[in-house]
Design a protein around this motif. Sequence first.
Motif, mmCIF file in Angstrom:
data_model
loop_
_atom_site.group_PDB
_atom_site.id
_atom_site.type_symbol
_atom_site.label_atom_id
_atom_site.label_comp_id
_atom_site.label_asym_id
_atom_site.label_seq_id
_atom_site.Cartn_x
_atom_site.Cartn_y
_atom_site.Cartn_z
ATOM 1 N N GLY A 230 49.202 -0.916 -26.898
ATOM 2 C CA GLY A 230 47.769 -1.109 -26.758
ATOM 3 C C GLY A 230 47.400 -2.570 -26.616
ATOM 4 O O GLY A 230 48.225 -3.462 -26.837
ATOM 5 N N ARG A 273 42.646 10.284 -25.851
ATOM 6 C CA ARG A 273 42.885 8.851 -26.055
ATOM 7 C C ARG A 273 42.114 8.337 -27.266
ATOM 8 O O ARG A 273 42.640 7.559 -28.072
ATOM 9 C CB ARG A 273 42.479 8.089 -24.803
ATOM 10 C CG ARG A 273 42.859 6.622 -24.818
ATOM 11 C CD ARG A 273 42.290 5.932 -23.603
ATOM 12 N NE ARG A 273 42.781 4.582 -23.486
ATOM 13 C CZ ARG A 273 42.083 3.605 -22.938
ATOM 14 N NH1 ARG A 273 40.878 3.842 -22.455
ATOM 15 N NH2 ARG A 273 42.579 2.387 -22.849
ATOM 16 N N ASP A 274 40.872 8.777 -27.401
ATOM 17 C CA ASP A 274 40.081 8.352 -28.553
ATOM 18 C C ASP A 274 40.661 8.903 -29.847
ATOM 19 O O ASP A 274 40.687 8.221 -30.877
ATOM 20 C CB ASP A 274 38.631 8.798 -28.377
ATOM 21 C CG ASP A 274 37.727 8.250 -29.462
ATOM 22 O OD1 ASP A 274 37.619 7.009 -29.567
ATOM 23 O OD2 ASP A 274 37.146 9.046 -30.215
ATOM 24 N N ARG A 277 43.613 6.765 -30.656
ATOM 25 C CA ARG A 277 43.170 5.467 -31.173
ATOM 26 C C ARG A 277 42.780 5.573 -32.639
ATOM 27 O O ARG A 277 43.177 4.735 -33.474
ATOM 28 C CB ARG A 277 41.985 4.957 -30.345
ATOM 29 C CG ARG A 277 41.435 3.607 -30.794
ATOM 30 C CD ARG A 277 40.149 3.264 -30.049
ATOM 31 N NE ARG A 277 39.106 4.258 -30.269
ATOM 32 C CZ ARG A 277 38.358 4.321 -31.365
ATOM 33 N NH1 ARG A 277 38.547 3.462 -32.363
ATOM 34 N NH2 ARG A 277 37.429 5.260 -31.482
ATOM 35 N N HIS A 285 42.786 -0.652 -27.847
ATOM 36 C CA HIS A 285 42.817 0.566 -27.049
ATOM 37 C C HIS A 285 44.249 0.901 -26.619
ATOM 38 O O HIS A 285 44.904 0.082 -25.962
ATOM 39 C CB HIS A 285 41.942 0.392 -25.803
ATOM 40 C CG HIS A 285 40.519 0.060 -26.137
ATOM 41 N ND1 HIS A 285 39.532 1.016 -26.244
ATOM 42 C CD2 HIS A 285 39.921 -1.126 -26.404
ATOM 43 C CE1 HIS A 285 38.390 0.428 -26.557
ATOM 44 N NE2 HIS A 285 38.593 -0.875 -26.656
ATOM 45 N N PRO A 286 44.736 2.090 -26.953
ATOM 46 C CA PRO A 286 46.074 2.488 -26.465
ATOM 47 C C PRO A 286 46.067 2.627 -24.949
ATOM 48 O O PRO A 286 45.091 3.110 -24.367
ATOM 49 C CB PRO A 286 46.327 3.825 -27.166
ATOM 50 C CG PRO A 286 44.979 4.333 -27.564
ATOM 51 C CD PRO A 286 44.113 3.133 -27.777
#
Length: 323
Positions: A230, A273-274, A277, A285-286
């Motif tokens: 990230g 994604r969230d 994270r 952010h990844p």
Amino acid sequence: MDAYNEADLHLAAAAAVRAPSLHNSQPWLFRRSGGAIEILADPARRLPSVDRTGWAARIACGAATFNARLALASAGRPAVVQLHPDPREPGLIARLTPAAERPPTYAEVELFDAIPRRHSNRQPFWPDPVPTDVRVRLLEAARSESSWLALLVGTVAVAGFSEIATSADRVLRRDTGYQAEMEAWRHAIPAYARAPMAEPQDILPQRFFNERRRAPGHDYEPEPLIGILGVPGDSSADQSNAGQAMQKVLLTATAAGLDTSLISQPIEVPTARDQLRRALGRPGHPQIAIRFGYGTPGHPTPRREMSEVLTGLGTLVPGIPGA
């Protein structure tokens, strides 16, 4: 040294095209402009359904930029890198201008030598653990490029990632446009480089690039080493920089005798994604997940010819979404 010449451009591009890209789309172009070498996103290699925001193209071009940096440094002609240097040309990912000439460092030569040996290995890995000192080198590789790498340790962490990745994969499989575009790019990954057909016991999702079943007893490792890379922000420049960091991590792994494969499904689905994270609990952010391990040696996939990726002096190249 005041300017890079045509030989420098060819040297940099020959290394840059060995970078990884989503579905082996190879979305890059290279040119020499004003004595600098520039890396651009190739709009003809866009994946409009798979990569709607242009994130994957920027990651790939960032990785290509890192390879170009290594090639020039290994030749004693290192570069100063500017990411997204011209807002008038959003497709321009990086500009490499000459720095003071110097001999390459041992680390630069080691990573440059790893470029032709690096390729994605989508087959099962052996159960041998990755030594602690190698894990430390992977963490430092990301840190040195202003990024972070979170290595998932223990069955609970791996199971949590598996749940997120599998859920994201299910979302993508329901997207008919996404699946049609992925099928159209199947040809870009030779059969020998594809993952075997998924089995119910697999804990990580695989793309449907292959109908070949694996031999009995050749399951994927029960507790793979997964790293999430990230960066602090999520701008176009942040994503391109993540590509540089990703490539340094991949080459560091290759130099240490490891095999790698990339897992992008939980990055491609915003809700997943969230969730990833929040599960990591890290600021930033990844941008990509990497599987590390020891596997049976494979072969690199074919690359585009130089005539396809070298573009004319000063040619403007359009941007990609979100650039």
